[in-house]
Design an enzyme around this catalytic site. Structure first.
Site, mmCIF file in Angstrom:
data_model
loop_
_atom_site.group_PDB
_atom_site.id
_atom_site.type_symbol
_atom_site.label_atom_id
_atom_site.label_comp_id
_atom_site.label_asym_id
_atom_site.label_seq_id
_atom_site.Cartn_x
_atom_site.Cartn_y
_atom_site.Cartn_z
ATOM 1 N N ASP A 138 0.808 -1.224 0.000
ATOM 2 C CA ASP A 138 0.000 0.000 0.000
ATOM 3 C C ASP A 138 0.837 1.267 0.000
ATOM 4 O O ASP A 138 0.309 2.352 -0.226
ATOM 5 C CB ASP A 138 -0.931 0.025 1.218
ATOM 6 C CG ASP A 138 -1.963 -1.084 1.179
ATOM 7 O OD1 ASP A 138 -2.332 -1.498 0.068
ATOM 8 O OD2 ASP A 138 -2.394 -1.542 2.255
ATOM 9 N N GLY A 181 -5.956 -1.162 -0.589
ATOM 10 C CA GLY A 181 -5.738 0.183 -0.088
ATOM 11 C C GLY A 181 -6.834 0.570 0.881
ATOM 12 O O GLY A 181 -7.626 1.468 0.618
#
Length: 487
Positions: A138, A181
């Site tokens: 991420d 995410g």
């Protein structure tokens, strides 16, 4: 390793730590199964050798394992882990984990409360130095330009996006792709920038309240402009201004109900974590591993825990707890709906990427023209990424009201007047939307052949590719009313 899922590139870091540690004369241990192995001890903590890290650079994940560990979250569990370290004389710990796993839960004072150890063991292990490295697809840890595993995940996502694009073009479909995410929209943002997506949803910058109307208008404009597909990228943690989740199914249902487009949802899931690491992640993990060992060997009992980060392509050491605090501040800002602050805390690179995406994706050429004409040509052998440069150049030019032309076959095409149609209006813009995923250069990049310049050449030329002949063009760049001045 900490207790989070490990992305590609972590084995490169392990290999570097082991080999540099052995090279400097240190005794290096593997801790298998993450913090759980540290708590359980026994065979989970084994001495590493030079050969034990051979042939692992190309492997994804981690060969020494990782595991969730509730025991380590308790004081009793950490005491067990500390005792296992003391028994083996380990006074330096390199922790490789995600943003939540690198915090130094083992504190120096813990050693004063240990039981079952000798006075000699206590004397040799009176302190513990800790260095962290962050592995997270991420890229959600503040203080580093890139975390290990992010680049590999982006490669995996782009392969899937490019594959889906061919299907979408054939069937004139709209695809909604959900990427990982939960707290950070980096993957979604960079994917959208790289593939020229029509829309992206990220948690750091929720859309305005009328986003449904804006999205449908955007999709309609691209279809009317000649595009046969629409791509929408969604981070799994996407929300609106009020904190309500925006899901892939919500977007699909909106597009189908409002526009009637054939729409499909693809959730990429854990495929983003798997596969072989990219060259960048192999090098990044190796460089961070080397720096981590150096930091441990140079540490003193008073040295605070640090994290090895990437800053300006250099491996640097930063105070761990300061980076952890800034990372927590991002989450706090989003929870309090201070989204502008969250974007700033993500860093300048994140903000720049967000601004560039908005500029290129939501283009609206002005009705008034600037009076300038710009031509785009490629020079030298074509390389991957040149089409993305051409697309950006054309769209920025149109935004400023310029007339944009394409010169085919490089300087030879410029000499013989191979100037293509004007790249303006709806269809002209949308012809460039799919070129970011193509290698080489659509306009070709032939080497120049001797020829006299022609009258009526474009007023300005932008060069892509090898700039070796740029000085020659620069010498004769001015116009005298009849044509190009000769150097």
């Amino acid at each position: 390793f900490g207790d989070s899922p490990l992305p590609a590139g972590m084995n490169a870091a392990v290999r570097a730590v082991v080999r540099v540690g052995i090279y400097t004369g240190a005794k290096v241990y593997f801790v298998h199964e993450g913090y759980q192995g540290l708590v359980d001890g026994g065979d989970n903590i084994k001495e590493a050798t030079w050969e034990s890290v051979s042939m692992m650079l190309q492997l994804g994940g981690t060969v020494i394992g990782s595991a969730r560990c509730q025991d380590f979250r308790t004081r009793e569990g950490r005491l067990k882990a500390a005792r296992n370290l003391v028994k083996r004389g380990i006074t330096n710990l390199c922790v490789i984990a995600g943003r939540g796993g690198v915090a130094p839960h083992l504190r120096h004072p813990l050693f004063f409360f240990l039981g079952g150890i000798t006075a000699e063991e206590a004397k040799k292990s009176s302190y513990l130095n800790i260095v962290g490295m962050v592995g997270s697809i991420d890229n959600d840890f503040c203080g580093t330009d890139m975390t290990i595993g992010t680049d590999s995940a982006l490669h995996r996502i782009m392969e899937i996006v490019d594959a889906i694009t061919t299907t979408a073009q054939s069937h004139q479909r709209t695809f909604v792709l959900e990427v990982m995410g939960r707290h950070c929209g980096y993957l979604a943002l960079i994917t959208s920038l790289a593939c020229g997506a029509d829309w992206v949803f990220i948690p750091e910058s929720p859309p305005e309240d009328d986003w449904e109307d804006h999205l449908c208008r955007r999709l309609t404009e691209t279809r009317l402009g000649g595009s046969r597909l629409n791509i929408i990228i969604v981070a799994e943690g996407a929300i609106d201004k009020h904190g309500k989740p925006i899901t892939s199914d919500d977007i699909k249902n909106l597009v189908v109900k409002r526009l009637g487009y054939d729409t499909r949802v693809t959730i990429l899931g854990h495929v983003q974590r798997g596969g072989t690491p990219s060259a960048f992640d192999r090098v990044l993990g190796s460089r961070m591993g080397v720096e981590a060992v150096m930091a441990l060997l140079e540490a003193t009992p008073e040295t605070p825990a640090c994290v090895v980060s990437l800053s300006g392509n250099q491996a640097v050491r930063l105070p761990l707890m300061e980076c952890v605090q800034v990372t927590k501040d991002v989450t706090t800002a989003m929870n309090e709906k201070r989204f502008d602050d969250a974007l700033k805390l993500r860093g300048r690179s994140f903000q720049n990427n967000w601004n560039v995406y908005k500029l290129l994706a939501h283009i609206r050429p002005p009705s008034t023209k600037s009076g300038y004409t710009l031509a785009v040509l490629n020079v030298g052998a074509p390389a991957a990424g040149m089409n993305a440069a051409v697309r950006s150049t054309v769209r920025i030019g149109l935004i400023h009201g310029h007339r944009m032309l394409a010169v085919h076959d490089g300087f030879e095409g410029l000499a013989f007047g191979k100037v293509g149609e004007e790249m303006g209006g709806g269809k002209g813009v949308n012809r460039k939307r799919g070129c970011t995923g193509e290698g080489g250069a659509r306009g070709k990049g032939a080497a120049p052949k001797p020829a006299a310049p022609r009258d009526g050449a474009p007023l300005a030329a932008l060069l892509g590719g090898t700039p070796i002949l740029m000085p020659d063009l620069h010498e004769g760049r001015r116009l005298d009313g009849a044509g190009w001045l000769q150097a």
